[in-house]
Design an enzyme around this catalytic site. Structure first.
Site, PDB file in Angstrom:
ATOM      1  N   GLY A 115       0.814  -1.214  -0.099  1.00  0.00           N
ATOM      2  CA  GLY A 115       0.071  -0.006  -0.001  1.00  0.00           C
ATOM      3  C   GLY A 115       0.862   1.362   0.063  1.00  0.00           C
ATOM      4  O   GLY A 115       2.069   1.242   0.240  1.00  0.00           O
ATOM      5  N   CYS A 116       0.154   2.294  -0.514  1.00  0.00           N
ATOM      6  CA  CYS A 116       1.213   3.870  -0.470  1.00  0.00           C
ATOM      7  C   CYS A 116       1.511   4.262   0.934  1.00  0.00           C
ATOM      8  O   CYS A 116       2.558   4.549   1.180  1.00  0.00           O
ATOM      9  CB  CYS A 116       0.117   4.714  -1.141  1.00  0.00           C
ATOM     10  SG  CYS A 116      -1.633   4.990  -0.513  1.00  0.00           S
ATOM     11  N   TYR A 117       0.566   4.367   1.951  1.00  0.00           N
ATOM     12  CA  TYR A 117       0.998   4.686   3.281  1.00  0.00           C
ATOM     13  C   TYR A 117       1.842   3.716   4.040  1.00  0.00           C
ATOM     14  O   TYR A 117       3.013   3.950   4.488  1.00  0.00           O
ATOM     15  CB  TYR A 117      -0.341   4.714   4.083  1.00  0.00           C
ATOM     16  CG  TYR A 117      -1.075   6.021   3.945  1.00  0.00           C
ATOM     17  CD1 TYR A 117      -0.429   7.389   4.472  1.00  0.00           C
ATOM     18  CD2 TYR A 117      -2.314   6.154   3.617  1.00  0.00           C
ATOM     19  CE1 TYR A 117      -1.244   8.659   4.452  1.00  0.00           C
ATOM     20  CE2 TYR A 117      -3.286   7.517   3.340  1.00  0.00           C
ATOM     21  CZ  TYR A 117      -2.558   8.607   3.838  1.00  0.00           C
ATOM     22  OH  TYR A 117      -3.070   9.901   3.634  1.00  0.00           O
TER      23      TYR A 117
END
Length: 308
Positions: A115-117
């Site tokens: 995921g990005c976060y």
């Protein structure tokens, strides 16, 4: 002979970005389904069977169904959803996570795209745990802001409609879907407090984690934390650690848009021991589609930076 790639979910936010990065490459052949067949199980299974690697850009349940469709096939998979990021039998698709991770991805048949976060948080925290500067039971909080494209087609439509909602904080119940992979990939035993937010802009992300030097092992200063991060990523092609003396009065979440880069920084005040580790990436680049292309390149034995 060019490798064949099928993007299941190619019209979504992540899928479109991946396709854009792959479309002009001569070392790959893309398999695409007509609109009327994109949800047809038989047509999709045939596309999977013809692909060397398939990239799943689907909601979690649909990604699990796609994996089931691939039972008995030789097709290798990259899943961009949350569905398999902590699942047995799947290799985590963050090549810079630790020594040997890129080789593991290259050999894997099932790769879960981060995921990005979580890419930002793991990139900051895992090296500090590995360097024994941070105990696994350290209490910490993660703050961040992302462009609205991180919410997919529905959020894009909301922000680009007639009455955009404006910036907001969400996941206030502390059940964000990225937390399990952050715990799994950093070695932390105490789940961080996580406060993500969405900005009034399309793409780009900054994540910051405040740390008290006194709460860390050996009371490290900024230089010690910087040295640990720099050592961890010294051979990385896409992750850089900003020099300590490079002062930027504002952290711009959009500065790396259009790239597959991830920039880390160590901020704060040594005199008071109040430190902040910070990460910036394009949530559609290294935070999603760029990462998928990087993993695809590794799996196919190609230049890791091809198309990036």
């Amino acid at each position: 002979m060019a490798a064949t790639v099928f993007i299941d979910g190619e019209v979504g936010t992540t899928g479109l970005q991946i396709r854009e990065r792959l479309a002009k490459r001569e070392d790959l052949t893309l398999i695409s389904l007509p609109e009327a067949k994109r949800k047809d199980a038989a047509a999709r299974k045939d596309a999977f069977a013809r692909a060397d690697v398939a990239i799943l850009c689907l909601p979690d349940d649909a990604a699990r169904e796609a994996v089931a469709l691939c039972d008995g096939l030789d097709t290798r998979l990259i899943d961009a959803s949350t569905a398999h990021r902590t699942a047995d039998g799947w290799t985590y698709g963050f090549p810079e996570l630790k020594p040997g991770q890129a080789d593991a991805i290259a050999k894997a048949d099932r790769v879960s795209n981060p995921g990005c976060y979580s890419t930002c948080a793991i990139a900051l925290l895992a090296p500090l745990v590995d360097a024994d500067l941070m105990a696994t039971d350290t209490a910490c909080a993660i703050f961040g802001i992302s462009g609205y494209t991180g919410g997919g087609k529905a959020m894009v439509a909301e922000f680009e409609g007639d009455t955009p909602p404006g910036p907001f904080i969400y996941a206030t119940g502390q059940t964000h879907k990225h937390l399990p992979e952050i715990i799994a990939r950093t070695g932390l035993t105490m789940t961080p407090i996580f406060t993500p937010s969405v900005g009034q802009y399309a793409q780009g992300m900054v994540v910051q984690i405040p740390l008290y030097s006194a709460a860390l092992k050996g009371r490290p200063d900024r230089a010690a934390i910087h040295a640990a991060l720099a050592a961890h990523y010294k051979a990385s092609r896409f992750v850089t650690v900003r020099p300590l003396d490079q002062v930027e009065p504002r952290e711009n979440p959009q500065k790396l848009n259009g790239t597959n880069r991830l920039e880390l920084a160590v901020l704060g005040d040594d005199a008071t021991g109040r430190l902040v580790v910070s990460a910036i990436l394009d949530n559609l680049g290294k935070g999603a589609s760029g990462a998928a292309v990087q993993n695809l390149n590794l799996m196919l034995g190609l230049d890791e930076g091809a198309g990036l």
